[in-house]
Motif scaffolding. Structure first.
Motif, PDB file in Angstrom:
ATOM      1  N   ARG A   9      11.174  32.343 -10.992  1.00 18.02           N
ATOM      2  CA  ARG A   9      11.789  31.151 -11.079  1.00 18.02           C
ATOM      3  C   ARG A   9      13.365  31.467 -10.623  1.00 18.02           C
ATOM      4  NH1 ARG A   9      12.791  27.577 -16.628  1.00 18.02           N
ATOM      5  NH2 ARG A   9      13.760  29.843 -17.001  1.00 18.02           N
ATOM      6  N   ARG A  10      13.964  32.533 -11.370  1.00 17.59           N
ATOM      7  CA  ARG A  10      15.097  32.913 -10.874  1.00 17.59           C
ATOM      8  C   ARG A  10      15.249  33.484  -9.543  1.00 17.59           C
ATOM      9  NH1 ARG A  10      17.007  36.280 -16.460  1.00 17.59           N
ATOM     10  NH2 ARG A  10      17.056  34.390 -17.823  1.00 17.59           N
ATOM     11  N   ALA A  11      14.341  34.101  -9.031  1.00 19.12           N
ATOM     12  CA  ALA A  11      14.591  34.370  -7.502  1.00 19.12           C
ATOM     13  C   ALA A  11      14.279  33.306  -6.651  1.00 19.12           C
ATOM     14  CB  ALA A  11      13.145  35.457  -7.334  1.00 19.12           C
ATOM     15  N   PHE A  12      13.613  32.432  -6.807  1.00 17.45           N
ATOM     16  CA  PHE A  12      13.365  31.134  -6.102  1.00 17.45           C
ATOM     17  C   PHE A  12      14.771  30.544  -6.112  1.00 17.45           C
ATOM     18  CE2 PHE A  12      13.124  26.726  -5.128  1.00 17.45           C
ATOM     19  CZ  PHE A  12      12.243  26.533  -4.118  1.00 17.45           C
ATOM     20  N   VAL A  13      15.476  30.284  -7.154  1.00 18.70           N
ATOM     21  CA  VAL A  13      16.674  29.595  -7.217  1.00 18.70           C
ATOM     22  C   VAL A  13      18.001  30.407  -6.802  1.00 18.70           C
ATOM     23  CG1 VAL A  13      18.400  28.905  -8.918  1.00 18.70           C
ATOM     24  CG2 VAL A  13      16.146  28.328  -9.515  1.00 18.70           C
ATOM     25  N   ALA A  14      17.834  31.754  -6.872  1.00 18.34           N
ATOM     26  CA  ALA A  14      18.824  32.596  -6.213  1.00 18.34           C
ATOM     27  C   ALA A  14      18.942  32.415  -4.706  1.00 18.34           C
ATOM     28  CB  ALA A  14      18.740  33.856  -6.749  1.00 18.34           C
ATOM     29  N   ALA A  15      17.615  32.584  -4.268  1.00 18.55           N
ATOM     30  CA  ALA A  15      17.306  32.559  -2.831  1.00 18.55           C
ATOM     31  C   ALA A  15      17.772  31.369  -2.183  1.00 18.55           C
ATOM     32  CB  ALA A  15      16.065  32.955  -2.444  1.00 18.55           C
ATOM     33  N   ASP A  16      17.334  30.019  -2.775  1.00 19.65           N
ATOM     34  CA  ASP A  16      17.661  28.883  -2.395  1.00 19.65           C
ATOM     35  C   ASP A  16      19.129  28.574  -2.370  1.00 19.65           C
ATOM     36  OD1 ASP A  16      15.208  28.336  -1.310  1.00 19.65           O
ATOM     37  OD2 ASP A  16      15.057  26.416  -2.302  1.00 19.65           O
ATOM     38  N   LEU A  17      19.930  28.992  -3.502  1.00 19.52           N
ATOM     39  CA  LEU A  17      21.230  28.698  -3.662  1.00 19.52           C
ATOM     40  C   LEU A  17      22.161  29.612  -2.635  1.00 19.52           C
ATOM     41  CD1 LEU A  17      21.837  28.160  -7.322  1.00 19.52           C
ATOM     42  CD2 LEU A  17      21.850  26.304  -5.790  1.00 19.52           C
ATOM     43  N   GLY A  18      21.629  30.765  -2.099  1.00 22.51           N
ATOM     44  CA  GLY A  18      22.043  31.496  -1.257  1.00 22.51           C
ATOM     45  C   GLY A  18      22.138  30.940   0.163  1.00 22.51           C
ATOM     46  N   ARG A  19      20.793  30.384   0.302  1.00 20.04           N
ATOM     47  CA  ARG A  19      20.775  29.746   1.649  1.00 20.04           C
ATOM     48  C   ARG A  19      21.682  28.484   1.777  1.00 20.04           C
ATOM     49  NH1 ARG A  19      14.985  28.412   3.727  1.00 20.04           N
ATOM     50  NH2 ARG A  19      14.341  27.975   1.389  1.00 20.04           N
ATOM     51  N   ALA A  22      16.421  23.918  -5.865  1.00 23.38           N
ATOM     52  CA  ALA A  22      16.830  24.923  -6.801  1.00 23.38           C
ATOM     53  C   ALA A  22      16.919  24.326  -8.221  1.00 23.38           C
ATOM     54  CB  ALA A  22      18.097  25.626  -6.388  1.00 23.38           C
ATOM     55  N   MET A  23      17.488  23.022  -8.307  1.00 23.25           N
ATOM     56  CA  MET A  23      17.660  22.287  -9.458  1.00 23.25           C
ATOM     57  C   MET A  23      16.357  21.782  -9.974  1.00 23.25           C
ATOM     58  SD  MET A  23      20.868  22.174 -10.011  1.00 23.25           S
ATOM     59  CE  MET A  23      20.784  24.153  -9.185  1.00 23.25           C
ATOM     60  N   LEU A  24      15.448  21.584  -9.051  1.00 25.77           N
ATOM     61  CA  LEU A  24      14.006  21.435  -9.662  1.00 25.77           C
ATOM     62  C   LEU A  24      13.258  22.356 -10.317  1.00 25.77           C
ATOM     63  CD1 LEU A  24      12.849  18.702  -6.970  1.00 25.77           C
ATOM     64  CD2 LEU A  24      13.167  18.183  -9.200  1.00 25.77           C
ATOM     65  N   VAL A  25      13.470  23.606  -9.619  1.00 23.27           N
ATOM     66  CA  VAL A  25      12.707  24.722 -10.187  1.00 23.27           C
ATOM     67  C   VAL A  25      13.197  25.302 -11.288  1.00 23.27           C
ATOM     68  CG1 VAL A  25      12.110  27.209  -9.466  1.00 23.27           C
ATOM     69  CG2 VAL A  25      11.542  25.282  -7.796  1.00 23.27           C
ATOM     70  N   LEU A  26      14.823  24.980 -11.588  1.00 20.52           N
ATOM     71  CA  LEU A  26      15.254  25.481 -12.674  1.00 20.52           C
ATOM     72  C   LEU A  26      14.718  24.830 -14.068  1.00 20.52           C
ATOM     73  CD1 LEU A  26      19.316  25.804 -12.170  1.00 20.52           C
ATOM     74  CD2 LEU A  26      17.774  27.453 -13.062  1.00 20.52           C
ATOM     75  N   ARG A  27      14.105  23.656 -13.749  1.00 17.00           N
ATOM     76  CA  ARG A  27      13.373  23.019 -14.988  1.00 17.00           C
ATOM     77  C   ARG A  27      11.858  23.112 -14.939  1.00 17.00           C
ATOM     78  NH1 ARG A  27      16.424  18.487 -16.527  1.00 17.00           N
ATOM     79  NH2 ARG A  27      14.472  17.210 -16.800  1.00 17.00           N
ATOM     80  N   VAL A  28      11.637  24.029 -14.319  1.00 22.32           N
ATOM     81  CA  VAL A  28      10.112  24.353 -14.352  1.00 22.32           C
ATOM     82  C   VAL A  28      10.065  25.407 -15.462  1.00 22.32           C
ATOM     83  CG1 VAL A  28       8.128  25.425 -13.163  1.00 22.32           C
ATOM     84  CG2 VAL A  28       9.727  23.863 -11.991  1.00 22.32           C
ATOM     85  N   ARG A  29       8.638  25.464 -16.219  1.00 22.54           N
ATOM     86  CA  ARG A  29       8.525  26.329 -17.318  1.00 22.54           C
ATOM     87  C   ARG A  29       7.576  27.386 -16.479  1.00 22.54           C
ATOM     88  NH1 ARG A  29       6.559  22.127 -21.632  1.00 22.54           N
ATOM     89  NH2 ARG A  29       5.798  21.168 -19.433  1.00 22.54           N
ATOM     90  N   VAL A  30       7.946  28.509 -16.267  1.00 23.62           N
ATOM     91  CA  VAL A  30       6.806  29.451 -15.525  1.00 23.62           C
ATOM     92  C   VAL A  30       6.633  30.480 -16.703  1.00 23.62           C
ATOM     93  CG1 VAL A  30       6.684  31.199 -13.697  1.00 23.62           C
ATOM     94  CG2 VAL A  30       8.095  28.871 -13.589  1.00 23.62           C
ATOM     95  N   PRO A  31       5.207  30.560 -17.097  1.00 27.03           N
ATOM     96  CA  PRO A  31       5.053  31.497 -17.926  1.00 27.03           C
ATOM     97  C   PRO A  31       5.320  33.040 -17.453  1.00 27.03           C
ATOM     98  CG  PRO A  31       3.040  30.168 -17.543  1.00 27.03           C
ATOM     99  CD  PRO A  31       4.286  29.733 -16.696  1.00 27.03           C
ATOM    100  N   ARG A  32       5.748  33.934 -18.306  1.00 25.40           N
ATOM    101  CA  ARG A  32       6.136  35.413 -17.764  1.00 25.40           C
ATOM    102  C   ARG A  32       4.945  36.112 -17.643  1.00 25.40           C
ATOM    103  NH1 ARG A  32      11.245  36.732 -18.302  1.00 25.40           N
ATOM    104  NH2 ARG A  32      12.619  35.235 -19.272  1.00 25.40           N
ATOM    105  N   ASP A  33       5.114  37.220 -16.742  1.00 24.24           N
ATOM    106  CA  ASP A  33       3.751  38.108 -16.658  1.00 24.24           C
ATOM    107  C   ASP A  33       3.696  38.828 -18.066  1.00 24.24           C
ATOM    108  OD1 ASP A  33       4.117  37.471 -14.149  1.00 24.24           O
ATOM    109  OD2 ASP A  33       5.243  39.504 -13.717  1.00 24.24           O
TER     110      ASP A  33
END
Length: 423
Positions: free
Chosen positions: A85-95, A193-204
């Motif tokens: 989730r953090r990788a997605f948000v960081a990449a999209d905000l960077g873009r 990015a704001m939508l994905v911040l609200r997603v609950r993604v289980p950790r590995d």
């Protein structure tokens, strides 16, 4: 009585909703697809406005795809190590920040073609991280027996947003102000990015799959490539993706000339031809989950390629618009079914620690073969005939069917296992 209860339980399981987290990342992915298509189309418009040099136009457009070949595998390996989730948000905000800088540069009049090429390259470089993170997130928030349905809904919506809405919106915004399409893309990226911040993604969980992670990033890439190579069914789907995209790119690259010169139709019919292909693809996306439940993924994959054979064959012999529209609709229908089936099978089969890498391998195959196919299609159309790329499509689809011929169904297994996948 026990089998009856089992069937009822299975029906209840398949009827459960996909969940809020899925719909959040669905909306994020659709917004990204729309924004990306607006941006890519606008790069072409802005470059054409800045220079008459076709070489520079090709350079800028190529920079929208080159990072997939250079960094795609590394991005997938990095995402497998990171919080998705953090990788997605960081990449999209960077873009989004880069799009904002491009807007300022366009308004200031400081943009030339070299700057456009640099922006296109870096934006797509960050997109390789964003897309790899999304690929790794989806199977974590959707049960693996529901992946086909999830991809069906996602692919259909992305097709509408990207193919039907993105390019015309880009043109309309560009006419108003050259910087406006990039501002719109920045907004879609922040929204996603704001939508994905609200997603609950289980950790590995790590554990038994920890040995799939090497000590170095390049070691991770090698581990992912070895896994794809050694997994018979996933490798078969990968080969089929390559030959299918090679052939499709050749036909699409020459379709406008095929329409105008070979069939003698008005140039406006080309837009209708693209709509026929896109409409068929969306229909295939929507039908795929039902077809998967009826015949299984291995059989559906072969039937989808059979649609491609018929579609390309009709293009070879077509002598008017009706045959061309039917051919492209069949081709799109097969492609839509194929995309849902192959993606669901590959993700269901992939170990959770390898989802980013496996997805990046498939994207590299897809983006790597498409430019080669477009080049080959252009050469064949010039040297042989404008119908030659479609003939190559027939051969390529038959080859894909042959590659997939060894896959068998195993009733009652999950999608990956039904196709003979070893996990």
């Amino acid at each position: 009585m026990r089998p009856l209860r089992s069937r009822r339980a299975s029906a209840d399981l398949s009827a459960r909703p996909l969940g809020r987290d899925f719909w959040k990342i669905w909306a994020a992915a659709v917004a990204n697809r729309f924004g990306d298509q607006v941006r890519v189309a606008s790069f072409a418009l802005l470059t054409a406005d800045a220079t008459d040099d076709a070489v520079w136009l090709g350079v800028v457009i190529g920079c929208n795809y080159l990072p997939w070949l250079l960094f795609g595998l590394l991005s997938g390996a990095a995402v497998d190590r990171l919080d998705k989730r953090r990788a997605f948000v960081a990449a999209d905000l960077g873009r989004a920040v880069l799009c904002g800088l491009l807007v300022v540069s366009v308004f200031a009049g400081t943009v030339d073609v070299a700057v456009l090429a640099a922006f296109a390259f870096v934006l797509t470089g960050l997109q390789t991280v964003s897309d790899a993170a999304f690929t790794a997130m989806l199977p974590r928030v959707v049960a693996r027996d529901r992946l086909a349905e999830a991809h069906s809904r996602l692919s259909a919506a992305q097709g509408v947003a990207g193919q039907f809405l993105g390019p015309p919106v880009a043109v309309a915004l560009f006419v108003v102000a050259h910087a406006l399409p990039f501002a719109a893309n920045a907004c879609t990226l922040v929204f996603a990015a704001m939508l994905v911040l609200r997603v609950r993604v289980p950790r590995d969980s790590g554990g038994a799959l920890r040995d799939l992670r090497a000590r170095t990033l390049f070691g991770d890439v090698a581990a992912g490539l070895r896994w794809v190579r050694d997994n018979r069914a996933v490798a078969a789907y990968g080969y089929a993706v390559g030959v299918m995209n090679f052939a499709s790119a050749g036909v699409q690259a020459t379709l406008v000339l095929y329409t105008v010169r070979e069939l003698g139709l008005p140039a406006g019919v080309y837009g209708l031809a693209l709509a026929a292909w896109g409409g068929g693809a969306i229909a295939g996306n929507l039908v795929a989950p039902l077809a998967l439940r009826r015949v299984g993924p291995a059989t559906l994959a072969k039937l989808a390629q059979t649609c491609q054979v018929v579609g390309y064959g009709l293009l070879v012999v077509a002598d008017g618009a009706p045959e061309m529209f039917l051919a492209l609709a069949l081709n799109g229908f097969g492609a839509g079914n194929w995309n849902v089936t192959s993606t669901a099978v590959i993700q269901a089969a992939s170990p959770v620690d390898l989802l980013g890498r496996v997805g990046s391998v498939m994207r590299m195959v897809s983006f790597g073969t498409a430019p080669l196919g477009a080049l080959a299609g252009g050469v064949l159309a010039d040297v042989v005939s404008l119908r030659a790329p479609a003939a190559v499509g027939v051969v390529a689809s038959v080859a894909a069917i042959w590659v997939l011929a060894s896959l068998t169904e195993k009733p009652g297994a999950r999608p990956g296992e039904r196709s003979g996948v070893r996990t």
